[in-house]
Design an enzyme around this catalytic site. Structure first.
Site, PDB file in Angstrom:
ATOM      1  NE  ARG A 260     -10.702  -6.755 -18.229  1.00  0.00           N
ATOM      2  CZ  ARG A 260     -10.773  -7.514 -16.894  1.00  0.00           C
ATOM      3  NH1 ARG A 260      -9.651  -7.661 -16.329  1.00  0.00           N
ATOM      4  NH2 ARG A 260     -11.914  -8.286 -16.543  1.00  0.00           N
ATOM      5  CG  HIS A 264     -13.463  -4.076 -14.995  1.00  0.00           C
ATOM      6  ND1 HIS A 264     -14.172  -4.068 -16.382  1.00  0.00           N
ATOM      7  CD2 HIS A 264     -14.484  -3.116 -14.532  1.00  0.00           C
ATOM      8  CE1 HIS A 264     -14.968  -3.249 -16.630  1.00  0.00           C
ATOM      9  NE2 HIS A 264     -15.267  -2.676 -15.484  1.00  0.00           N
ATOM     10  CE1 TYR A 273     -11.822 -11.361 -13.858  1.00  0.00           C
ATOM     11  CE2 TYR A 273     -12.046 -10.099 -11.612  1.00  0.00           C
ATOM     12  CZ  TYR A 273     -11.719  -9.996 -12.874  1.00  0.00           C
ATOM     13  OH  TYR A 273     -11.238  -8.991 -13.507  1.00  0.00           O
TER      14      TYR A 273
HETATM   15  C1  LIG Z   1     -25.881  -0.405 -18.284  1.00  0.00           C
HETATM   16  C2  LIG Z   1     -24.729  -0.757 -17.414  1.00  0.00           C
HETATM   17  N1  LIG Z   1     -24.819  -1.929 -16.670  1.00  0.00           N
HETATM   18  C3  LIG Z   1     -23.814  -2.232 -16.062  1.00  0.00           C
HETATM   19  C4  LIG Z   1     -22.509  -1.546 -15.680  1.00  0.00           C
HETATM   20  C5  LIG Z   1     -21.513  -1.929 -14.638  1.00  0.00           C
HETATM   21  N2  LIG Z   1     -20.419  -2.366 -15.638  1.00  0.00           N
HETATM   22  C6  LIG Z   1     -19.464  -1.633 -15.919  1.00  0.00           C
HETATM   23  S1  LIG Z   1     -18.145  -2.255 -16.751  1.00  0.00           S
HETATM   24  C7  LIG Z   1     -18.977  -3.554 -16.994  1.00  0.00           C
HETATM   25  C8  LIG Z   1     -18.590  -4.856 -17.876  1.00  0.00           C
HETATM   26  C9  LIG Z   1     -18.509  -4.476 -19.191  1.00  0.00           C
HETATM   27  O1  LIG Z   1     -17.755  -5.562 -20.037  1.00  0.00           O
HETATM   28  P1  LIG Z   1     -17.656  -5.452 -21.639  1.00  0.00           P
HETATM   29  O2  LIG Z   1     -18.515  -4.969 -22.231  1.00  0.00           O
HETATM   30  O3  LIG Z   1     -16.946  -6.925 -21.744  1.00  0.00           O
HETATM   31  O4  LIG Z   1     -16.436  -4.400 -21.534  1.00  0.00           O
HETATM   32  P2  LIG Z   1     -14.944  -4.291 -20.857  1.00  0.00           P
HETATM   33  O5  LIG Z   1     -14.965  -3.747 -19.629  1.00  0.00           O
HETATM   34  O6  LIG Z   1     -14.324  -5.769 -20.743  1.00  0.00           O
HETATM   35  O7  LIG Z   1     -14.187  -3.639 -21.788  1.00  0.00           O
HETATM   36  C10 LIG Z   1     -20.107  -3.559 -16.461  1.00  0.00           C
HETATM   37  C11 LIG Z   1     -21.371  -4.562 -16.164  1.00  0.00           C
HETATM   38  C12 LIG Z   1     -22.603  -0.216 -16.528  1.00  0.00           C
HETATM   39  N3  LIG Z   1     -21.645   0.509 -16.564  1.00  0.00           N
HETATM   40  N4  LIG Z   1     -23.755   0.360 -17.253  1.00  0.00           N
END
Ligand SMILES: Cc1ncc(C[n+]2csc(CCOP(=O)(O)OP(=O)(O)O)c2C)c(N)n1
Length: 370
Positions: A260, A264, A273
């Site tokens: 990425r 985010h 970070y």
């Molecule tokens: C159940 C849940 N826990 C926490 C969150 C907060 N949250 C939003 S995005 C994220 C990170 C997800 O990372 P990843 O699965 O690697 O996907 P990316 O965003 O990098 O595409 C988190 C922890 C959420 N949306 N849902």
């Protein structure tokens, strides 16, 4: 390349991964998937529009014309995996999949509208097999397994494709989905876009396993690690996994290793970070750059062609932005109309109170309709 070979030939438990087009745009002929040059060109064009649309969305947010947005800059080849689904396969996306949804055929104006905060943006064209964007991390993998199971029981030869990230791979839901899929042999393809971050958590802090793909073996189905910035590896892996799933071969897991480049979401400051130098290291692996090199060497691409498609892309995107912004706001009554079949009396009361409030407001020049 003989059919059905990528998953057999590249074993993630041995640290093996599939790359067909290297960052210099050199093709490994032995591994070449069944993808005609014209189709590669077409996908390159759509990926270029996708990238520009992503940048436009980011700019719209910065200008206060859109809500929070999750960019996919750097992940265009992995997002292009959606181009390999057939009309009867289901696409089950997260918030990161704007590019995948665009390639699937969801109108760009709808996608923009969704990110402008309007749920109607998720109303996909009639008959298109796409679930709404999932924000709850990991739970969409369960929905995909359910869809796949239903199709299996109905004797349909279609697959469901569940997208998720490296962070989601640590969620219980994802474990349960994969376990269930393995036991029932549902026609589901798990696509993990490992973009190496879950917001600020790097991949190294996510799991002690060497790869995410290798987990498939513990659920009893094949997994494959691929270079997720290589469109040809994406094509080969997707076609093989989808064919296996549709013909009763059970689930597949593809880990697409990508990066990425952007934040985010628009609410994130990645400089907290990771360093700019870390990001710069990734830039030569850009998925569009290597396709351009490949197509250029074949005489299928040049600067003139690039300028022409960018001009076309700008026009397409401007029209989508104009259409999204011209859409009147959703009627406030929507808030009451889509939760209960029969509205409870207290909500009925609120609905009519609000209707008369808006009527008064309208007589004073307010703009919200009911
Ligand atoms: C159940 C849940 N826990 C926490 C969150 C907060 N949250 C939003 S995005 C994220 C990170 C997800 O990372 P990843 O699965 O690697 O996907 P990316 O965003 O990098 O595409 C988190 C922890 C959420 N949306 N849902």
């Amino acid at each position: 390349m003989a059919k059905g070979m990528y998953f057999e030939r590249f074993d993630p438990t041995k640290g093996e991964s599939l790359q067909i087009l290297d960052p210099e745009g050199r093709l490994n002929e032995d591994l070449r998937p069944d993808l005609p040059g014209q189709r590669i060109l077409e996908l390159y064009e759509r990926m270029s529009v996708m990238r520009l649309a992503d940048q436009t969305a980011l700019n719209l947010q910065r200008e206060g014309r859109m809500g929070t947005y999750a960019p996919f800059y750097g992940q265009e080849a992995s997002q292009a995996s959606a181009a390999f689904l057939g009309p009867s396969d289901w696409l089950v996306p997260t918030y990161r999949e704007t590019g995948a949804l665009f390639l699937r055929g969801v109108p760009l104006q709808s996608l923009l509208r969704y990110w402008m905060g309007d749920e109607r943006g998720m109303r996909v064209p009639e008959g298109m097999r796409v679930l709404p964007i999932q924000i709850v991390i990991g739970s969409q993998t369960l929905h995909a397994v359910g869809l796949a199971w239903a199709m299996m029981l109905q004797g349909e030869k279609s697959a469901a494709v569940a997208y998720f990230g490296d962070g989601a791979s640590s969620q219980g839901d994802v474990h349960e989905a994969m376990n269930f899929a393995g036991v029932l042999k549902t026609p589901v393809v798990f696509v993990c876009q490992n973009n190496q971050f879950a917001i600020s958590m790097p991949r190294s802090g996510q799991t002690a396993a060497a790869t995410i793909a290798q987990r498939a073996s513990s659920y009893g189905f094949p997994g494959l690690l691929i270079d997720g910035n290589d469109l040809l590896a994406v094509a080969g892996a997707m076609n093989e996994a989808l064919a296996a799933a549709r013909s009763g071969g059970g689930p597949r897991l593809i880990e697409m290793l990508t990066y990425r480049i952007g934040p985010h979401t628009t609410s994130d400051d990645p400089s907290k970070y990771r360093t700019a130098a870390e990001v710069d290291v990734q830039k030569p692996f850009d998925p569009l750059l290597r396709l351009r090199r490949y197509l250029g060497a074949k005489g299928l691409w040049n600067d003139g062609a690039e300028a022409a498609i960018l001009a076309k892309a700008r026009a397409e995107i401007s029209a989508a932005v104009a259409a999204a912004e011209a859409m009147p706001p959703a009627p406030v009554s929507d808030m009451f109309d889509y939760t209960y079949r029969v509205l409870p009396p207290y909500l009925e009361r609120q609905k009519s109170e609000y209707a008369s409030f808006l009527k008064d407001e309208a007589s004073r020049g307010g703009r919200h309709g009911f």
